[in-house]
Write a protein that holds these residues in place. Structure first.
Motif, short mmCIF file in Angstrom:
data_model
loop_
_atom_site.label_atom_id
_atom_site.label_comp_id
_atom_site.label_asym_id
_atom_site.label_seq_id
_atom_site.Cartn_x
_atom_site.Cartn_y
_atom_site.Cartn_z
N SER A 15 0.83 -1.20 0.00
CA SER A 15 0.00 0.00 0.00
C SER A 15 0.87 1.26 0.00
O SER A 15 0.56 2.25 -0.67
CB SER A 15 -0.93 0.01 1.22
OG SER A 15 -0.18 -0.05 2.43
N LYS A 48 2.10 1.73 -3.50
CA LYS A 48 1.05 2.27 -4.37
C LYS A 48 0.94 3.79 -4.23
O LYS A 48 0.78 4.52 -5.22
CB LYS A 48 -0.29 1.61 -4.05
CG LYS A 48 -1.43 2.05 -4.97
CD LYS A 48 -2.72 1.36 -4.64
CE LYS A 48 -3.83 1.76 -5.62
NZ LYS A 48 -4.03 3.20 -5.72
N GLN A 49 1.05 4.27 -3.01
CA GLN A 49 0.97 5.71 -2.79
C GLN A 49 2.16 6.43 -3.45
O GLN A 49 2.00 7.51 -4.02
CB GLN A 49 0.94 5.99 -1.29
CG GLN A 49 -0.38 5.56 -0.63
CD GLN A 49 -0.34 5.68 0.87
OE1 GLN A 49 0.66 5.37 1.51
NE2 GLN A 49 -1.44 6.12 1.46
#
Length: 395
Positions: free
Chosen positions: A219, A222-223
């Protein structure tokens, strides 16, 4: 082309007024044939021969011993990527990208047509591009990785790709890097860990293995991708797997005695039948002899029944031979086999672990051939016009 016409090269030859076929130069004679007028070669496809005198002698023996034609041997021995036939179908490689300035007009035309259609036939291609023959353009496009040929299509070949991660170009700005890292360290420590890891790496890294190795958060990545601070690309992996490993074989007094007997038999007869139960040390003997031959710049072929070439066996040999190991079997695509064929033909010291068709590999520096489990019936070829036994071919 007198200097360029060398036996073992592929050429384009005319049949009738309109037909052109790919063939292999077999012999050069000083006098033209009597009784008819020989035609001229239309084009020479290869810069260097793909077959040597030794390969031809081997093919001649196979054709004579098994009462077949040299053409039948060629159909069995050559990888499909080297056999450009009139009935071959062409399709655009799914990952094809090209610069038109680096290609001929004919090559660009073929690629444009393949973008519009699902496939093209070799037979109708010359008329489409306005040439007598299209073989050389097809060969060039195939070697550039821009098209696939019928045999690749039937195997649904797709290139092996891996996802790569690297920092975006803005990270070369030292002020930006310092400011962004300080901010990320306070507000997004997991993102900061990934950024620091990429800075430390200093180059693109393979996503899956790298993320798993350091336990980074998907995650958080992804950011970073959404922000544009990290860039993800795809990279084609060489189809010839580079194995790691290369541990030394185990030496025992019994193994040393086996080796003396085998080497004596090879010197006396040229071939040895080695019998041993499972766990008796045969593989260790192969490994020790192969390792020495590779160190001397030789090539070693270890043939196995097709069904025996499992992932566990490949890993076992990879542990023994490391990057010197090449694996050849029918589960590989034609493109993979073509690359291995090229490496072996180039004389690279190696150990080839292969199924029965590996006996046709053009070893430039053969040192040893091992036919493991030589009693297995799967070494017999019954599925082609030429019926032969791999063991006898190896001898």
């Amino acid at each position: 082309w007198k200097e360029e016409a060398i036996p073992g090269k592929r050429v384009i030859v005319p049949f009738g007024n309109k037909k052109f076929y790919a063939a292999i130069l077999y012999q050069i004679k000083e006098h033209p044939p009597a009784g008819y007028e020989a035609k001229y070669i239309h084009h020479i496809l290869d810069d260097v021969p793909i077959l040597s005198d030794a390969d031809f002698r081997f093919w001649e023996w196979l054709a004579r011993y098994y009462m077949g034609h040299l053409g039948d041997v060629m159909a069995l021995a050559l990888p499909a990527a080297l056999r450009l036939q009139s009935e071959s179908l062409l399709v655009l490689h799914p990952e094809a990208q090209w610069n038109e300035s680096e290609l001929s007009d004919e090559e660009v035309r073929i690629l444009q047509l393949l973008r519009e259609k699902s496939y093209l036939s070799m037979e109708g291609l010359p008329e489409i591009i306005g040439q007598k023959s299209a073989h050389r353009y097809v060969k060039s496009l195939y070697e550039r990785g821009l098209i696939l040929i019928k045999e690749d299509i039937s195997e649904r070949y797709t290139p092996k790709m891996q996802k790569m991660l690297q920092l975006s170009p803005q990270w070369s700005d030292e002020a930006f890097a310092n400011e962004t890292l300080q901010r990320a360290e306070k507000k997004a420590p997991k993102q900061c860990d990934i950024l620091m890891g990429l800075l430390m790496a200093g180059k693109a890294v393979e996503r899956s293995g790298w993320m798993k190795q350091y336990g980074f958060s998907d995650s958080a990545l992804k950011q970073l991708l959404d922000k544009g601070w990290v860039v993800q690309t795809e990279e084609a992996i060489s189809r010839v797997h580079q194995h790691s490993g290369g541990t030394a074989p185990i030496h025992t007094a019994q193994l040393a005695d086996f080796r003396r007997q085998v080497e004596h038999g090879l010197q006396e007869k040229g071939a040895v039948l080695l019998h041993g139960d499972r766990g008796s040390g045969k593989t260790a003997l192969y490994a020790e002899m192969a390792r020495q031959l590779v160190a001397e710049g030789k090539q070693v072929l270890i043939l196995q029944p097709e069904i025996a070439i499992t992932e566990s066996l490949i890993q076992q040999f990879a542990d023994l031979f490391g990057a010197h190991l090449l694996v050849w079997h029918t589960r590989f695509s034609q493109a993979e086999r073509f690359e291995i064929w090229e490496q072996v033909r180039g004389g690279q010291p190696c150990v080839v672990l292969g199924s029965r068709s590996a006996v046709f590999l053009p070893m430039e520096k053969p040192g040893l051939i091992i036919v493991d489990e030589e009693h297995e019936s799967s070494y017999k070829f019954f599925d082609r016009r030429l019926h032969l036994h791999t063991r006898d071919a190896a001898l």
